[in-house]
Design an enzyme around this catalytic site. Structure first.
Site, PDB file in Angstrom:
ATOM      1  N   CYS A 117      67.985  19.293  59.675  1.00 50.07           N
ATOM      2  CA  CYS A 117      68.213  19.907  60.988  1.00 50.07           C
ATOM      3  C   CYS A 117      69.616  19.628  61.491  1.00 50.07           C
ATOM      4  CB  CYS A 117      67.175  19.432  61.998  1.00 50.07           C
ATOM      5  SG  CYS A 117      67.169  17.646  62.249  1.00 50.07           S
ATOM      6  N   CYS A 158      67.507  35.484  80.112  1.00 51.94           N
ATOM      7  CA  CYS A 158      66.856  34.520  80.994  1.00 51.94           C
ATOM      8  C   CYS A 158      67.684  34.331  82.263  1.00 51.94           C
ATOM      9  CB  CYS A 158      66.685  33.180  80.277  1.00 51.94           C
ATOM     10  SG  CYS A 158      65.949  31.889  81.306  1.00 51.94           S
TER      11      CYS A 158
END
Length: 412
Positions: free
Chosen positions: A370, A63
């Site tokens: 998480c 990116c």
């Protein structure tokens, strides 16, 4: 701050290279273990000037926004090394909590990419400037104006332009906005946060934009402005309704992987409590095989799950209930009907619930998390109550970031 050359030996938990300078530890973003880099430093934080000797594990980032955008920390690192690092993150958290368990290799759950994103909208300081929409820079209030993000599913490609369009309509409000966009099977679901109440003229302009952009739904702080199509997802052939702005696993691949793990672990159970159930990606699947009581503090998610239950007749009884499991966990008497519990709490973990489970006679707990640190803390509580963990599996659905999911089974 004079430039100095430092050799880096480790990767920190946030994706910063760690080295020693004048006997002091220094953390520097975008540097890899084994590299020598020229840096400036202030305290324990350093800024990379250039790489003197590169690691063979350094790769070109995919990116162009990398190093500016705060969404990714390690695009410059080879994928197998990222997997090893995430596995070690989990193993370190367990060691610190004195949890002895086998940690398996990390499983890649990126799949087709992230199906939801929250874009921030900011207005130009000078008249005539460009309205910006994107992600925040790391450790900064500055915004990176995005044209695209390679980590998002293809359906979210228009999201930055949609966010800028919304910002243009609301430019007179002049408030920072958060635009959550989710890719559903019926199209894009978009929720606007931060604007406060709007006059009818602005609301009508937003409705016109939603129609022009063919959005499935557009909501304002969860209030429906327009709904051309009901936002739905499919969980293994089961229809699930999506409430505005609701939590959803970031990738479909991770959701399927975590659900498959839970289904296998709970095989043979007769009555399961699905705690922190959200909109029901686990509960709906489990109810094909066993009785399920699903609970979450998010009333919108519970209402949506109730609608999903009605849309998927058959299977075993499935009941959805709103309950704040942080303030009011299932206590020992509440746990008596269940032979197993599945819990997938937010990042802060499920300490109160783990303490009740430790005192109960529940035979099995499937824990999904998480956050490795809160997972390890809750695991230690369960173990002190007589549970023993099976192998712990890291799951990587947040490619190139420091985040990692964890899943494991605890049995008495």
């Amino acid at each position: 701050m004079n430039p100095e050359a430092v050799t880096f030996t480790a990767m920190g938990p946030r994706g910063d290279g760690i080295g020693m300078a004048d006997g002091h530890r220094v953390h520097v973003p975008f540097v890899l273990p084994g590299e020598t880099a020229r840096i400036t430093r202030e305290g324990e934080r350093g800024t990379l000037l250039d790489i003197v000797e590169a690691s063979p594990d350094r790769v070109p980032p995919p990116c162009p926004h990398f190093t500016r955008c705060g969404g990714c920390a390690v695009q410059h690192w080879a994928g197998d090394r990222i997997a090893e690092w995430k596995r070690e993150r989990v193993a370190t958290a367990l060691r610190r909590a004195k949890v002895e368990a086998e940690v398996l290799p990390a499983r890649d759950a990126h799949g087709a990419g992230r199906r939801r994103a929250t874009l921030h909208v900011r207005y130009p300081k000078m008249p005539g400037g460009r309205i910006e929409a994107g992600f925040m820079q790391a450790r900064s209030h500055a915004l990176v104006d995005l044209d695209s993000c390679p980590l998002l599913v293809r359906a979210l490609a228009p999201a930055p332009e949609i966010a800028r369009d919304i910002g243009h309509i609301l430019r007179g409000v002049a408030k920072p906005l958060d635009i959550q966009v989710t890719a559903c099977e019926s199209g894009l679901d978009c929720d606007i946060r931060g604007s406060g109440p709007l006059v009818d003229g602005l609301r009508q302009k937003l409705v016109a934009l939603a129609r022009a952009r063919d959005l499935a739904r557009l909501t304002l702080h969860g209030e429906r402005l327009v709904e051309a199509r009901v936002p739905v997802l499919t969980f293994d052939g089961l229809t699930a309704y999506l409430p505005p702005g609701s939590f959803l696993q970031a990738t479909a691949e991770a959701e399927a992987m975590l659900a498959g793990f839970a289904l296998e672990a709970l095989k043979g159970a007769k009555h399961v409590a699905d705690l922190f159930c959200g909109l029901g990606p686990f509960a709906l699947r489990l109810a094909r095989h066993m009785k399920v009581s699903a609970m979450d503090s998010d009333k919108g998610a519970i209402e949506a799950l109730g609608r999903s239950i009605r849309a998927n007749p058959g299977g075993k009884p499935l009941v959805a209930q709103a309950r704040d499991l942080f303030r009011r966990p299932l206590f020992v008497p509440d746990l008596k009907p269940f032979d197993a519990v599945l819990m997938d709490p937010p990042r802060q973990g499920a300490e109160a619930q783990a303490r009740e489970l430790a005192k109960s006679k529940v035979a099995k707990v499937v824990s999904i998390s998480c956050d490795p640190e809160s997972f390890a803390r809750d695991a230690r509580i369960l173990m002190d109550g007589g549970f023993r963990p099976g192998p712990v599996t890291p799951v990587d659905q947040f490619r190139y970031s420091a985040h990692v999911e964890v899943m494991a089974v605890f049995a008495r």
